[in-house]
Write a protein that holds these residues in place. Structure first.
Motif, short mmCIF file in Angstrom:
data_model
loop_
_atom_site.label_atom_id
_atom_site.label_comp_id
_atom_site.label_asym_id
_atom_site.label_seq_id
_atom_site.Cartn_x
_atom_site.Cartn_y
_atom_site.Cartn_z
N ARG A 197 0.98 -1.13 -0.12
CA ARG A 197 0.02 0.03 0.05
C ARG A 197 0.90 1.23 -0.03
NH1 ARG A 197 -4.28 -1.29 -1.81
NH2 ARG A 197 -3.27 0.61 -2.62
N ALA A 198 2.04 1.17 0.64
CA ALA A 198 2.86 2.44 0.66
C ALA A 198 3.46 2.72 -0.43
CB ALA A 198 3.97 2.25 1.95
N ARG A 199 3.76 1.93 -1.17
CA ARG A 199 4.35 2.02 -2.75
C ARG A 199 3.18 2.19 -3.79
NH1 ARG A 199 5.09 -2.97 -5.24
NH2 ARG A 199 5.31 -4.48 -3.74
N GLY A 200 2.24 2.17 -3.26
CA GLY A 200 0.93 2.27 -4.50
C GLY A 200 0.83 1.05 -5.29
N ALA A 201 1.19 0.07 -4.94
CA ALA A 201 1.12 -1.32 -5.60
C ALA A 201 -0.42 -1.68 -6.08
CB ALA A 201 2.11 -2.57 -5.18
N ASP A 202 -0.32 -2.29 -7.23
CA ASP A 202 -1.79 -3.00 -7.39
C ASP A 202 -1.70 -4.28 -6.71
OD1 ASP A 202 -3.61 -4.78 -8.21
OD2 ASP A 202 -3.66 -3.88 -10.40
N ILE A 203 -2.32 -4.38 -5.39
CA ILE A 203 -2.30 -5.38 -4.61
C ILE A 203 -3.01 -6.70 -5.08
CG2 ILE A 203 -2.16 -3.97 -2.46
CD1 ILE A 203 -5.16 -4.73 -1.91
N HIS A 204 -3.85 -6.61 -5.90
CA HIS A 204 -4.57 -7.88 -6.38
C HIS A 204 -3.61 -8.35 -7.59
CE1 HIS A 204 -7.83 -6.48 -4.22
NE2 HIS A 204 -8.33 -5.49 -5.01
N THR A 205 -2.90 -7.53 -8.44
CA THR A 205 -2.03 -8.08 -9.25
C THR A 205 -0.85 -8.88 -8.86
OG1 THR A 205 -2.62 -6.53 -10.94
CG2 THR A 205 -0.47 -7.81 -11.13
N GLU A 206 -0.16 -8.22 -7.62
CA GLU A 206 0.93 -8.81 -6.92
C GLU A 206 0.47 -9.96 -5.96
OE1 GLU A 206 3.54 -6.47 -4.85
OE2 GLU A 206 3.76 -4.84 -6.61
N THR A 207 -0.57 -10.07 -5.36
CA THR A 207 -1.33 -11.13 -4.92
C THR A 207 -1.27 -12.38 -5.73
OG1 THR A 207 -2.29 -10.00 -3.28
CG2 THR A 207 -2.84 -12.48 -3.61
N ALA A 208 -1.75 -12.13 -7.17
CA ALA A 208 -2.05 -13.35 -8.09
C ALA A 208 -0.70 -13.66 -8.59
CB ALA A 208 -2.81 -12.41 -9.34
N GLU A 209 0.23 -13.03 -8.65
CA GLU A 209 1.63 -13.21 -8.83
C GLU A 209 2.32 -14.15 -7.71
OE1 GLU A 209 3.54 -9.64 -9.71
OE2 GLU A 209 2.89 -9.47 -11.88
N GLU A 210 2.06 -13.73 -6.60
CA GLU A 210 2.80 -14.68 -5.38
C GLU A 210 2.12 -15.89 -5.42
OE1 GLU A 210 3.47 -10.51 -2.71
OE2 GLU A 210 1.53 -11.67 -2.43
N ILE A 211 0.62 -15.93 -5.48
CA ILE A 211 0.02 -17.14 -5.19
C ILE A 211 -0.16 -18.02 -6.69
CG2 ILE A 211 -2.02 -18.18 -4.15
CD1 ILE A 211 -0.25 -16.12 -2.14
N HIS A 212 -0.01 -17.44 -7.57
CA HIS A 212 0.02 -17.93 -8.98
C HIS A 212 -1.45 -18.59 -9.33
CE1 HIS A 212 4.40 -18.16 -9.08
NE2 HIS A 212 4.37 -18.91 -7.85
N ILE A 213 -2.30 -17.49 -9.11
CA ILE A 213 -3.67 -17.57 -9.49
C ILE A 213 -4.22 -16.48 -10.26
CG2 ILE A 213 -4.31 -18.89 -7.42
CD1 ILE A 213 -5.41 -16.48 -5.99
N PRO A 214 -5.22 -16.50 -10.85
CA PRO A 214 -5.88 -15.46 -11.74
C PRO A 214 -6.04 -14.06 -11.08
CG PRO A 214 -7.04 -17.31 -12.53
CD PRO A 214 -6.33 -17.72 -11.13
N ARG A 215 -6.07 -13.01 -11.53
CA ARG A 215 -6.39 -11.53 -10.52
C ARG A 215 -7.57 -11.63 -9.85
NH1 ARG A 215 -7.91 -6.55 -10.60
NH2 ARG A 215 -6.43 -5.03 -9.78
N ASP A 216 -8.80 -12.04 -10.71
CA ASP A 216 -10.01 -11.85 -10.10
C ASP A 216 -10.05 -12.87 -8.74
OD1 ASP A 216 -10.77 -10.11 -11.94
OD2 ASP A 216 -11.90 -11.50 -13.24
N ASP A 217 -9.24 -14.08 -8.86
CA ASP A 217 -9.50 -15.04 -7.88
C ASP A 217 -8.36 -14.41 -6.61
OD1 ASP A 217 -10.75 -16.64 -9.25
OD2 ASP A 217 -9.15 -18.08 -9.35
N ALA A 218 -7.29 -13.40 -6.91
CA ALA A 218 -6.60 -12.98 -5.86
C ALA A 218 -7.50 -11.97 -5.32
CB ALA A 218 -5.18 -12.34 -6.70
N LYS A 219 -8.32 -11.31 -5.95
CA LYS A 219 -8.90 -9.99 -5.56
C LYS A 219 -10.01 -10.60 -4.28
CE LYS A 219 -11.89 -6.02 -6.82
NZ LYS A 219 -12.41 -5.23 -7.98
N ARG A 220 -10.72 -11.33 -4.92
CA ARG A 220 -11.80 -12.17 -3.95
C ARG A 220 -10.89 -12.57 -2.80
NH1 ARG A 220 -14.42 -13.64 -8.83
NH2 ARG A 220 -13.02 -15.59 -9.12
N LEU A 221 -9.85 -13.23 -2.75
CA LEU A 221 -9.04 -13.49 -1.81
C LEU A 221 -8.63 -12.48 -0.85
CD1 LEU A 221 -6.31 -16.45 -2.51
CD2 LEU A 221 -7.97 -16.42 -0.82
N ASN A 222 -8.21 -11.32 -1.22
CA ASN A 222 -7.79 -10.34 -0.62
C ASN A 222 -8.81 -9.57 0.38
OD1 ASN A 222 -4.88 -10.04 -1.07
ND2 ASN A 222 -5.43 -8.98 -2.90
N PHE A 223 -10.17 -9.54 -0.43
CA PHE A 223 -11.37 -9.23 0.41
C PHE A 223 -11.94 -10.16 1.35
CE2 PHE A 223 -11.12 -6.01 -3.01
CZ PHE A 223 -11.17 -4.66 -2.07
#
Length: 215
Positions: free
Chosen positions: A29-55
């Motif tokens: 959040r501090a560096r203004g990252a797209d948290i859903h995209t980065e989570t998707a890359e970390e977990i190796h899942i689609p961005r929409d799935d990462a967004k649902r996970l984050n919330f």
């Protein structure tokens, strides 16, 4: 007159990051990252799935519910959640601490001092983290309404929708008034370690509101 809309950006995630001391999410959040995209890359899942996970995980979603929502086995869901929580351990810390506090005290205290009690059957303590996060966002909106009404009297407020306010302003000096609304809304939770951010939009009618960028 012009129409305006002021929306707290990812309010629940910011609040949960603060309460759970979730450092990996705070850094993003501090560096203004797209948290859903980065989570998707970390977990190796689609961005929409990462967004649902984050919330979802900030409210303590378990393997059974996640498996049903994703249409996968409970074992697969557990593996996915364990992998996610390895990157973001603060969510489970928040969930466990909030529930333990609710059980020990019979209540949790929001940052404004308002209490959420757990002395009746329909107030289960396992929902304490959800109550803390959503309750805090609700308090932020309540204070935002009061601050805007007091300090920006030109701003007519028509609606409060979840974590946003909207209404009308006189067209004269409306950009300065929008800046004042933004400032008042972002000042409601000064102790938050992931400061609230408000996205502003303006237009001559609801159908053509455009995002405002302050310099």
């Amino acid at each position: 007159r012009v129409r305006w809309d002021a929306d707290y950006a990812q309010a629940e995630i910011r609040v949960a990051t603060h309460y759970g001391a979730e450092e990996n999410m705070r850094e993003k959040r501090a560096r203004g990252a797209d948290i859903h995209t980065e989570t998707a890359e970390e977990i190796h899942i689609p961005r929409d799935d990462a967004k649902r996970l984050n919330f979802s995980v900030i409210y303590g979603i378990g393997a059974k519910t996640y498996s049903e929502r994703q249409g996968i086995s409970k074992a697969e869901a557990k593996k996915m959640l364990d992998k996610y929580h390895a990157f973001y351990p603060g969510w489970r810390r928040l969930y466990n601490k909030a529930q333990a506090t609710a059980e020990a005290r019979g209540y949790i205290r929001l940052y404004t001092g308002r209490l959420r009690h757990y002395n009746v059957a329909h107030a289960p303590t396992h929902k304490a983290s959800s109550n803390l996060v959503q309750g805090t966002v609700g308090e932020m909106l309540r204070l935002a309404i009061l601050r805007v009404r007091k300090n920006v009297p030109e701003a007519k407020m028509d609606l409060c929708v979840h974590d946003s306010l909207n209404g009308e302003l006189p067209i004269e000096d409306h950009m300065e008034r929008l800046r004042e609304i933004n400032r008042e809304m972002e000042a409601v939770f000064p102790q938050c370690t992931v400061p609230p951010r408000v996205d502003m939009k303006v237009g001559d009618r609801w159908g053509n509101l455009k995002k405002v960028e302050f310099k």
